[in-house]
Scaffold this active site. Structure first.
Site, PDB file in Angstrom:
ATOM      1  CB  ALA A  61      49.534  39.882  29.183  1.00  0.00           C
ATOM      2  CG  ASP A  92      37.291  40.774  30.328  1.00  0.00           C
ATOM      3  OD1 ASP A  92      36.922  41.842  29.807  1.00  0.00           O
ATOM      4  OD2 ASP A  92      38.338  40.670  30.995  1.00  0.00           O
ATOM      5  N   GLY A 152      44.246  43.673  35.691  1.00  0.00           N
ATOM      6  CA  GLY A 152      43.926  44.265  36.977  1.00  0.00           C
ATOM      7  C   GLY A 152      44.448  43.479  38.154  1.00  0.00           C
ATOM      8  CG  MET A 153      42.447  41.473  40.309  1.00  0.00           C
ATOM      9  SD  MET A 153      40.906  40.597  40.636  1.00  0.00           S
ATOM     10  CE  MET A 153      40.308  40.321  38.975  1.00  0.00           C
ATOM     11  CE  LYS A 209      45.243  35.284  34.820  1.00  0.00           C
ATOM     12  NZ  LYS A 209      43.886  35.141  34.217  1.00  0.00           N
ATOM     13  CB  VAL A 244      50.446  36.466  31.353  1.00  0.00           C
ATOM     14  CG1 VAL A 244      50.830  35.207  30.576  1.00  0.00           C
ATOM     15  CG2 VAL A 244      49.014  36.353  31.866  1.00  0.00           C
TER      16      VAL A 244
END
Length: 320
Positions: free
Chosen positions: A20, A151, A23-24, A45, A27
């Site tokens: 995955a 989110d 934006g920042m 992550k 993973v």
């Protein structure tokens, strides 16, 4: 052995493949190695390279790890460890053998199938269970965290091949000072899944996550997001002003009762929306279980495994 004995150990991880990217952060699926040939599959992550030298992102990354460390619930991806290696901070997390809901819907569409409505409601009920727990979480001294995920979206809900449903990515959550909060200045979250409060740059509370859950449920039932516009600004305007559909007219699989749940979830007037994830959970579970036997993790898992193909990003290996 003394009860207050301290154990010193080190962790070693091999990054297997990227699973995955946001934006920042990014993973990876990883393999954790321990003593005597112990191995365990985990998710790692990391902060993206372009953000490593920005103190605010590092502070929020560490804050996320500390926030979710004690969020231990079957419907939330568990965090194991915050570490630092080669000058990089990383978070070791539970690995979910499955996919996110966005990939799930793509796979369903690729197979020419549709998601049974009872499974869509079941998934939403598991999201509600996780949110109910997170929203009520308190710090170690008993002070409520007033946590808001901010989110909740298709990409931040995982479904495992075994049928487990888990919320992930608390990277922009609002909770008791753990992360830098610029609410009111920026619109945090994915535009297609924002609450009207988020889209309008207003303060949020737990009810914001419930509006987003309503959009997720609508996506699962319709196979599309009714608020998606041509761009992020257009999507935010749709969230703020587009008439809420009569979902029963949008799809015959949506009963009047289920349409009523969606209408209550998607109330722009926050005082008319569901007041808590617990009350939403009650209505969702009543809808699928009131006649007796209903969907379970095993039912969902069987459906997930029946889909052909697999979502597997390109491999990428390195070590921490």
């Amino acid at each position: 052995m003394k009860d207050n004995m301290t154990i010193h150990d080190s962790f070693r991880y091999e990054l297997i493949r990227k699973i995955a990217e946001g934006g920042m952060g990014v993973v990876y699926e990883a393999r954790q190695y321990g003593a005597r040939d112990f191995t365990k599959t985990v998710a790692i992550k990391l902060i993206k390279e372009g953000f490593l030298d920005q103190p605010m992102f590092l502070k929020n990354f560490i804050g996320e790890a500390k926030l979710v460390a004690n969020l231990i619930h079957t419907n939330i991806v568990q965090t194991y460890h915050l570490g630092e290696a080669n000058g990089k901070c990383y978070i070791a997390m539970e690995y979910i053998h499955g996919m996110n809901l966005d990939q799930f819907l793509q796979l369903i569409d690729a197979n020419g199938r549709s998601l049974p409505p009872e499974l869509a409601v079941f998934i939403a009920s598991r999201i509600s269970r996780g949110l109910a727990y997170a929203h009520q979480k308190a710090s170690s001294d008993g002070t409520p965290l007033d946590l808001v995920h901010r989110d909740v979206s298709l990409k931040n809900v995982m479904v495992a091949y075994e049928g487990d449903v888990k919320i992930t990515d608390f990277g922009i959550a609002k909770a008791g000072g753990y992360l830098i909060d610029r609410e009111g200045e920026v619109a945090a979250g994915k535009a297609d899944f924002m609450s009207p409060e988020q889209a309008g740059f207003e303060k949020t509370d737990a009810r914001s996550d419930l509006f987003s859950t309503g959009i997720v449920l609508a996506c699962l039932l319709l196979g599309r997001n009714p608020f998606t516009g041509e761009n992020a600004a257009d999507s935010r305007q749709n969230i703020l002003k587009k008439p809420i559909p009569d979902f029963h007219k949008e799809s015959t699989i949506i009963t009047d009762e289920l349409n009523g749940i969606l209408q209550k979830l998607l109330q722009r007037n926050i005082t008319k929306r569901y007041g808590s994830a617990e009350s939403l959970l009650h209505d969702l579970e009543y809808h699928i279980y009131r006649h007796g036997y209903g969907p379970t993790n095993e039912t969902l898992g069987k459906f997930v495994r029946s889909l052909k193909g697999n979502i597997a990003p390109s491999p990428s290996c390195e070590s921490l």
